[in-house]
Design a protein around this motif. Structure first.
Motif, PDB file in Angstrom:
ATOM      1  N   HIS A  98     -10.255   0.794  -1.698  1.00 26.24           N
ATOM      2  CA  HIS A  98     -10.155   2.149  -1.145  1.00 26.24           C
ATOM      3  C   HIS A  98     -11.103   3.044  -1.944  1.00 26.24           C
ATOM      4  O   HIS A  98     -11.132   2.964  -3.176  1.00 26.24           O
ATOM      5  N   CYS A 149       0.832  -1.190   0.000  1.00 23.94           N
ATOM      6  CA  CYS A 149       0.000   0.000   0.000  1.00 23.94           C
ATOM      7  C   CYS A 149       0.868   1.242   0.000  1.00 23.94           C
ATOM      8  O   CYS A 149       1.858   1.315   0.721  1.00 23.94           O
ATOM      9  N   CYS A 209      -1.887   3.510  10.180  1.00 20.30           N
ATOM     10  CA  CYS A 209      -1.808   2.139   9.666  1.00 20.30           C
ATOM     11  C   CYS A 209      -0.384   1.641   9.427  1.00 20.30           C
ATOM     12  O   CYS A 209       0.459   2.355   8.872  1.00 20.30           O
ATOM     13  N   ASN A 215      -5.093  -2.951  -1.274  1.00 23.42           N
ATOM     14  CA  ASN A 215      -5.872  -1.955  -2.012  1.00 23.42           C
ATOM     15  C   ASN A 215      -6.176  -2.567  -3.353  1.00 23.42           C
ATOM     16  O   ASN A 215      -5.587  -2.207  -4.370  1.00 23.42           O
ATOM     17  N   LYS A 259      -0.707   4.276   0.438  1.00 24.39           N
ATOM     18  CA  LYS A 259      -1.618   5.329   0.884  1.00 24.39           C
ATOM     19  C   LYS A 259      -1.178   5.989   2.192  1.00 24.39           C
ATOM     20  O   LYS A 259      -1.523   7.135   2.439  1.00 24.39           O
ATOM     21  N   PHE A 260      -0.511   5.281   3.047  1.00 25.39           N
ATOM     22  CA  PHE A 260      -0.015   5.844   4.304  1.00 25.39           C
ATOM     23  C   PHE A 260      -1.086   6.564   5.118  1.00 25.39           C
ATOM     24  O   PHE A 260      -0.909   7.720   5.493  1.00 25.39           O
ATOM     25  N   CYS A 261      -2.182   5.890   5.387  1.00 21.00           N
ATOM     26  CA  CYS A 261      -3.133   6.424   6.363  1.00 21.00           C
ATOM     27  C   CYS A 261      -2.361   6.572   7.677  1.00 21.00           C
ATOM     28  O   CYS A 261      -1.521   5.727   8.009  1.00 21.00           O
ATOM     29  N   VAL A 281       0.327  -1.109   7.566  1.00 20.50           N
ATOM     30  CA  VAL A 281       0.434  -1.943   6.364  1.00 20.50           C
ATOM     31  C   VAL A 281       1.495  -1.464   5.360  1.00 20.50           C
ATOM     32  O   VAL A 281       2.266  -2.274   4.839  1.00 20.50           O
ATOM     33  N   PRO A 282       1.586  -0.138   5.087  1.00 21.08           N
ATOM     34  CA  PRO A 282       2.624   0.279   4.134  1.00 21.08           C
ATOM     35  C   PRO A 282       4.040  -0.105   4.584  1.00 21.08           C
ATOM     36  O   PRO A 282       4.937  -0.270   3.763  1.00 21.08           O
TER      37      PRO A 282
HETATM   38 FE1  SF4 Z   1      -4.747   3.068   4.579  1.00 22.82          FE
HETATM   39 FE2  SF4 Z   1      -5.629   0.642   3.973  1.00 22.82          FE
HETATM   40 FE3  SF4 Z   1      -3.250   1.421   3.135  1.00 22.82          FE
HETATM   41 FE4  SF4 Z   1      -3.676   0.939   5.697  1.00 22.82          FE
HETATM   42  S1  SF4 Z   1      -3.768  -0.536   4.057  1.00 22.82           S
HETATM   43  S2  SF4 Z   1      -2.548   2.701   4.812  1.00 22.82           S
HETATM   44  S3  SF4 Z   1      -5.807   1.604   5.960  1.00 22.82           S
HETATM   45  S4  SF4 Z   1      -5.218   2.336   2.549  1.00 22.82           S
END
Ligand code: SF4
Ligand code: SAH
Ligand code: F3S
Length: 434
Positions: A236, A158, A165, A203, A160-162, A167-168
Motif C-alpha cells: 500500500h 487488512c 473492498c 498489505n 485499511k477498509f477501502c 478483504v478486511p
Molecule cells: Fe484496501 Fe487493499 Fe485493504 Fe482492500 S486489501 S481494503 S484494497 S488496502
C-alpha cells in the motif's frame, strides 16, 4: 497405514490463495490425501475461492453446479469450499448448494483434519472462525525438492477498509507472523532448492512482526546463503516507509520490480475510496522509489467506474498513468460488493465504465510494450522456472519480472543465469545466455 485418497484443488484469486492451497494440500496430506490434477478421479474437491469481485464469487457457484454429475456418479465424493467466499457466505453456501460438505474460512484451515473427521461421520462442517493461533504453525512441515520460486505469507488481513473492498471482512484484521518463524521457513525453503522468495501479504509492507519491519525482514533474508532473489507483494502506498525505499537501493537481492496499487488518479475518487492519499503524494512516492532504484519497474491496480467517477476523474487517472509510466498493471471495472460502504452508492453506467476500462487498458498495454522494448539489448538475470515449448528452450523470470525465453539446451530448472535480451514479443522477451 491410511488409505490413499485423491484431492483436487482449484485456486481462484490472489497469490495468498495459491500459498494457502499448498498448505491445505499439506494439511490433508497428513490425512492420507495426495493431490491430483484430474477432478474426475478425486475423492475430495476443494475450491479455494475469491470474493473480490462479483464475477469471481459467482464463478464458484457455476463451478459447483458443474460438479453435480460427478457427485451423482460418486456419492462418497467430498466437496469443500475454502477461501474468501467461504468466509463471506459461510452456512449460506450449504443452504444454496446441497452438494457441498465442508466450508472453511481462510484463517481456519489448520483445523481441516478435525473437520474431515466430521465428514467421515456423514456430517457437514463449517468453520469460519478467526482463531488466535497462527494457522501456519499447526500445519505439517514441507518436504522434498521444491520449485525454484516460492511464496511465503508474512502478513494477512487488512485494516485499511477501502470503501470498495471485501478483504478486511474476509481476511480479518492485519496480523503479522513471527519473524523467527519466517526466517526458519525461508531457510527450510532454500534447503529444498528455492532461490527466489516472494513475501506475501494483503498489505505486505505493513508487516510488523515483533519489532521487525518489512525492510528488516528483507535485509535478514538477504543474508541467507543460497537465497538469490526477494520480492514482496502487495504493498500500500501509505506503508512505503523510508527504510523500505532505502532497501530497494542497497539490498542487491531485492528485485527491481514493485507492485504499488493506486486505484485512481483523481483526488476526489481517492477520497471517496478511503485510500487516504492524493495522486500527488503517489507521484512523489514514485520519485523517491526511483531515486533509490532508478531501473525499478512499477506496476499497479486500477478500478474504473467507481460510483461518482466523472470524465474529469477518469482523465486524472489517465494523466497519472502517463506521468508514472508503468511496466504492467491490472485494471478492473468497479464491482459493488455486499457489506462494503461503496455498495450503498449509485453505480455509474456500465457501458461508460467498459469504455473507460478499454481506454485505460490500451494505454497500459502501450506502456508495457515500451517497458519491454526498453529491455532489448540489456543484460539481466533470469531464473529458469521450466522448460519452454521449443526443444532446448528454458523459460524464466527476469529481475524485472518479465517472462524470458532462452535457447539453452544444457541448462536445468533452478539455474540463475545472465542473459542479454534480444527481442520483445507481446507478453514475453527473448534472450541469449551470456
Ligand atoms: Fe484496501 Fe487493499 Fe485493504 Fe482492500 S486489501 S481494503 S484494497 S488496502
Ligand atoms: N491489498 C491490495 C489489493 C487487494 S485486492 C491493495 O490494497 O492494493 C486486488 C485489487 O482488486 C485491488 O487493488 C483493486 O484494484 C481490485 N478490487 C478490489 N475490490 C474491488 C471491487 N469491489 N471492484 C473492482 N475491483 C476491486
Ligand atoms: Fe480474493 Fe480473498 Fe485474495 S477476496 S483477492 S482471495 S484475499
Amino acid at each position: 497405514m491410511t488409505e490413499v485418497k485423491k484431492l483436487f484443488i482449484k485456486t481462484y484469486g490472489c497469490q495468498m490463495n495459491v500459498y494457502d492451497s499448498e498448505r491445505m494440500a499439506e494439511a490433508l496430506g497428513a490425512e492420507g490425501y495426495v493431490t491430483t490434477e484430474i477432478a474426475e478421479e478425486a475423492d475430495m474437491v476443494l475450491l479455494n475461492t475469491c470474493h473480490i469481485r462479483e464475477k469471481a464469487a459467482e464463478k464458484v457457484y457455476s463451478d459447483l453446479g458443474r460438479l453435480k454429475p460427478l457427485k451423482a456418479a460418486k456419492p462418497d465424493l467430498k466437496i469443500g469450499v475454502a477461501g474468501c467466499v467461504a468466509q463471506a457466505e459461510g452456512e449460506e453456501i450449504l443452504r444454496r448448494m446441497p452438494l457441498v460438505d465442508l466450508v472453511v474460512g481462510p484463517q481456519a484451515y489448520h483445523r481441516l483434519p478435525q473437520m474431515m473427521e466430521k465428514l467421515g461421520e456423514g456430517q457437514r462442517a463449517v468453520d469460519t472462525d478467526f482463531p488466535p493461533e497462527d494457522k501456519f504453525d499447526h500445519l505439517p512441515q514441507r518436504k522434498g525438492r521444491a520449485a525454484p520460486t516460492a511464496f511465503l505469507t508474512v502478513q494477512e488481513g487488512c485494516d485499511k477498509f477501502c470503501a470498495f473492498c471485501v478483504v478486511p471482512y474476509t481476511r480479518g484484521a492485519e496480523v503479522s507472523r513471527d519473524p523467527a518463524r519466517l526466517m526458519a521457513e525461508a531457510r527450510a525453503l532454500v534447503e529444498r532448492g528455492v532461490r527466489e522468495i516472494t513475501l506475501l501479504g494483503q498489505n505486505v509492507n505493513a508487516y510488523h512482526g515483533q519489532d521487525w519491519t518489512l525492510a528488516r525482514l528483507v535485509r535478514e533474508l538477504a543474508a541467507i546463503d543460497g537465497l538469490d532473489r526477494i520480492r514482496y507483494t502487495t504493498s500500500h502506498p501509505n506503508d512505503m516507509s523510508d527504510d523500505l525505499i532505502a532497501a530497494h537501493g542497497d539490498v542487491e537481492k531485492l528485485m527491481p520490480y514493485l507492485h504499488l496499487p493506486v486505484q485512481s488518479g483523481s483526488d476526489r475518487i481517492l477520497k471517496a475510496m478511503n485510500r487516504k492519499h492524493t495522486a500527488e503524494a503517489y507521484l512523489r512516492l514514485v520519485e523517491r522509489i526511483r531515486a533509490a532504484r532508478p531501473d525499478i519497474l512499477l506496476s499497479s491496480d486500477f478500478i474504473v467506474g467507481f460510483p461518482g467517477e466523472t470524465d474529469a476523474d477518469f482523465d486524472a487517472t489517465m494523466d497519472l498513468i502517463r506521468a508514472v509510466g508503468f511496466g504492467a498493471a491490472f485494471s478492473f471495472k468497479y464491482s459493488a460488493r455486499p457489506g462494503t460502504p461503496a455498495a450503498e452508492k449509485t453505480p455509474i453506467d456500465g457501458e461508460l465504465a467498459d469504455a473507460r476500462l478499454q481506454a485505460l487498458q490500451a494505454l497500459i498495454t502501450d506502456q508495457q510494450r515500451a517497458a519491454q522494448a526498453a529491455m532489448v539489448g540489456r543484460e539481466v538475470g533470469v531464473l529458469y522456472e521450466k522448460p519452454g515449448r521449443l526443444p532446448g528452450q528454458m523459460v524464466g523470470k527476469s529481475d524485472h519480472l518479465h517472462a524470458v525465453h532462452v535457447a539453452d539446451p544444457e541448462a536445468k530448472v533452478g539455474e540463475l543465469v545472465r542473459v542479454r535480451i534480444t527481442a520483445s514479443a507481446p507478453n514475453s522477451l527473448a534472450g541469449a545466455r551470456l
